[in-house]
Motif scaffolding. Structure first.
Motif, mmCIF file in Angstrom:
data_model
loop_
_atom_site.group_PDB
_atom_site.id
_atom_site.type_symbol
_atom_site.label_atom_id
_atom_site.label_comp_id
_atom_site.label_asym_id
_atom_site.label_seq_id
_atom_site.Cartn_x
_atom_site.Cartn_y
_atom_site.Cartn_z
ATOM 1 N N ASN A 18 0.814 -1.212 0.000
ATOM 2 C CA ASN A 18 0.000 0.000 0.000
ATOM 3 C C ASN A 18 0.847 1.260 0.000
ATOM 4 O O ASN A 18 0.404 2.305 -0.442
ATOM 5 C CB ASN A 18 -0.944 0.007 1.218
ATOM 6 C CG ASN A 18 -2.067 -0.998 1.062
ATOM 7 O OD1 ASN A 18 -2.443 -1.331 -0.047
ATOM 8 N ND2 ASN A 18 -2.587 -1.480 2.174
ATOM 9 N N GLN A 20 3.557 1.870 -1.657
ATOM 10 C CA GLN A 20 4.232 2.141 -2.914
ATOM 11 C C GLN A 20 3.513 3.244 -3.690
ATOM 12 O O GLN A 20 2.297 3.328 -3.707
ATOM 13 C CB GLN A 20 4.299 0.872 -3.761
ATOM 14 C CG GLN A 20 5.209 -0.173 -3.174
ATOM 15 C CD GLN A 20 5.214 -1.444 -4.003
ATOM 16 O OE1 GLN A 20 4.428 -1.613 -4.910
ATOM 17 N NE2 GLN A 20 6.113 -2.344 -3.674
ATOM 18 N N LYS A 21 4.306 4.066 -4.351
ATOM 19 C CA LYS A 21 3.755 5.132 -5.174
ATOM 20 C C LYS A 21 3.283 4.546 -6.498
ATOM 21 O O LYS A 21 3.888 3.625 -7.025
ATOM 22 C CB LYS A 21 4.817 6.185 -5.444
ATOM 23 C CG LYS A 21 5.279 6.909 -4.203
ATOM 24 C CD LYS A 21 6.384 7.889 -4.539
ATOM 25 C CE LYS A 21 6.890 8.568 -3.302
ATOM 26 N NZ LYS A 21 7.976 9.502 -3.597
ATOM 27 N N VAL A 22 2.219 5.111 -7.023
ATOM 28 C CA VAL A 22 1.721 4.658 -8.321
ATOM 29 C C VAL A 22 2.286 5.566 -9.404
ATOM 30 O O VAL A 22 2.620 6.722 -9.165
ATOM 31 C CB VAL A 22 0.172 4.647 -8.379
ATOM 32 C CG1 VAL A 22 -0.405 3.651 -7.407
ATOM 33 C CG2 VAL A 22 -0.407 6.014 -8.142
ATOM 34 N N PRO A 24 0.808 6.347 -12.964
ATOM 35 C CA PRO A 24 -0.283 6.081 -13.900
ATOM 36 C C PRO A 24 0.211 5.923 -15.334
ATOM 37 O O PRO A 24 1.151 6.604 -15.753
ATOM 38 C CB PRO A 24 -1.179 7.314 -13.789
ATOM 39 C CG PRO A 24 -0.618 8.168 -12.733
ATOM 40 C CD PRO A 24 0.698 7.629 -12.318
ATOM 41 N N LYS A 136 -0.878 13.287 -4.139
ATOM 42 C CA LYS A 136 -1.909 12.266 -4.337
ATOM 43 C C LYS A 136 -2.906 12.679 -5.412
ATOM 44 O O LYS A 136 -3.241 13.852 -5.547
ATOM 45 C CB LYS A 136 -2.662 12.016 -3.025
ATOM 46 C CG LYS A 136 -1.796 11.389 -1.954
ATOM 47 C CD LYS A 136 -2.607 11.080 -0.714
ATOM 48 C CE LYS A 136 -1.720 10.415 0.336
ATOM 49 N NZ LYS A 136 -2.485 9.989 1.498
ATOM 50 N N GLY A 139 -6.631 9.876 -3.998
ATOM 51 C CA GLY A 139 -6.287 9.221 -2.732
ATOM 52 C C GLY A 139 -5.062 8.327 -2.796
ATOM 53 O O GLY A 139 -4.658 7.762 -1.790
ATOM 54 N N LYS A 140 -4.443 8.212 -3.978
ATOM 55 C CA LYS A 140 -3.257 7.366 -4.126
ATOM 56 C C LYS A 140 -2.026 8.239 -4.329
ATOM 57 O O LYS A 140 -2.051 9.206 -5.093
ATOM 58 C CB LYS A 140 -3.407 6.415 -5.318
ATOM 59 C CG LYS A 140 -4.512 5.399 -5.128
ATOM 60 C CD LYS A 140 -4.594 4.476 -6.307
ATOM 61 C CE LYS A 140 -5.725 3.480 -6.097
ATOM 62 N NZ LYS A 140 -5.861 2.583 -7.232
ATOM 63 N N GLU A 141 -0.936 7.859 -3.644
ATOM 64 C CA GLU A 141 0.310 8.600 -3.789
ATOM 65 C C GLU A 141 0.904 8.327 -5.165
ATOM 66 O O GLU A 141 1.056 7.185 -5.584
ATOM 67 C CB GLU A 141 1.295 8.198 -2.688
ATOM 68 C CG GLU A 141 2.530 9.058 -2.678
ATOM 69 C CD GLU A 141 3.465 8.759 -1.515
ATOM 70 O OE1 GLU A 141 4.559 9.329 -1.518
ATOM 71 O OE2 GLU A 141 3.115 7.957 -0.630
ATOM 72 N N VAL A 142 1.232 9.407 -5.867
ATOM 73 C CA VAL A 142 1.761 9.319 -7.224
ATOM 74 C C VAL A 142 3.253 9.646 -7.200
ATOM 75 O O VAL A 142 3.701 10.526 -6.470
ATOM 76 C CB VAL A 142 1.013 10.295 -8.160
ATOM 77 C CG1 VAL A 142 1.564 10.232 -9.574
ATOM 78 C CG2 VAL A 142 -0.484 9.981 -8.165
ATOM 79 N N ASP A 143 4.022 8.924 -8.025
ATOM 80 C CA ASP A 143 5.468 9.104 -8.104
ATOM 81 C C ASP A 143 5.771 10.351 -8.941
ATOM 82 O O ASP A 143 5.644 10.335 -10.168
ATOM 83 C CB ASP A 143 6.101 7.856 -8.731
ATOM 84 C CG ASP A 143 7.615 7.860 -8.639
ATOM 85 O OD1 ASP A 143 8.185 8.741 -7.982
ATOM 86 O OD2 ASP A 143 8.220 6.946 -9.242
ATOM 87 N N GLU A 181 -7.599 13.733 -11.510
ATOM 88 C CA GLU A 181 -7.882 12.350 -11.924
ATOM 89 C C GLU A 181 -7.191 12.074 -13.253
ATOM 90 O O GLU A 181 -7.106 12.946 -14.114
ATOM 91 C CB GLU A 181 -9.401 12.181 -12.066
ATOM 92 C CG GLU A 181 -9.857 10.805 -12.456
ATOM 93 C CD GLU A 181 -11.377 10.707 -12.597
ATOM 94 O OE1 GLU A 181 -11.830 9.608 -12.949
ATOM 95 O OE2 GLU A 181 -12.098 11.700 -12.380
#
Length: 183
Positions: A18, A20-22, A24, A136, A139-143, A181
């Motif tokens: 959880n 880890q950075k995403v 997209p 984010k 809600g997800k942490e982005v690299d 988004e």
């Protein structure tokens, strides 16, 4: 005891997954839903990757204002040193200069960012900024790389993606954007 150890290991594994950075996936057809801030006013903005070939095409749409496309040459995407920041873009197709991008930095600028932790854009030097706040989207942490101008007045958050180093947020620029988004 084995059950407790197993549960602890599973929880630790779950936490690390959880944390880890995403990053997209950006490709033809990808849309970025954003807000643009122009002269103190927030306007909804949609950016869409129309074509990744020659020329690279990034469409924009602002409800109630219009839509258009920015076309970037192969050289601009590879080596551009400028970023277009029109406060009132023209509808239709806008062909950018051979050194100019829109919505992303060039691959050469990104390589400099990765290798040297700095790059120049529109004659302004940007350097990686240490930050403790996660970036984010949904809600997800982005690299991302958080960069600031040398004098510290302007900031950008750039997707850590060598193929598509998209600008996901800006602060204190002629036009500020915040991507909410990616789909």
């Amino acid at each position: 005891m084995k059950k407790i150890l197993t549960i602890c290991l599973l929880l630790a594994f779950s936490y690390s997954v959880n944390a880890q950075k995403v990053n997209p996936e950006i490709k033809e057809g990808t849309s970025l839903i954003a807000s643009a801030f122009v002269q103190g006013q927030e306007v909804p903005l949609v950016l869409s990757i129309k074509k990744v070939g020659k020329p690279f095409s990034l469409a924009w749409s602002v409800e109630g204002y219009g839509d258009g496309i920015f076309e970037m040459t192969e050289n601009a995407v590879a080596n551009g040193t400028k970023m277009a920041m029109p406060t009132q873009p023209a509808s239709g197709v806008t062909k950018l200069d051979d050194t100019e991008t829109f919505g992303l930095i060039s691959k050469a600028s990104f390589k400099s960012l990765v290798d040297n932790k700095e790059f120049a854009l529109n004659g302004v030097k940007f350097k990686v900024k240490a930050t403790t706040t996660a970036f984010k989207i949904g809600g997800k942490e982005v690299d991302v790389f958080n960069v600031a101008s040398a004098e510290g007045k302007s900031e950008m958050w750039i997707l850590n993606n060598a193929n598509f180093p998209m600008v996901l947020q800006t602060a204190q620029m002629p036009i500020d954007i915040t991507v909410h988004e990616i789909k």
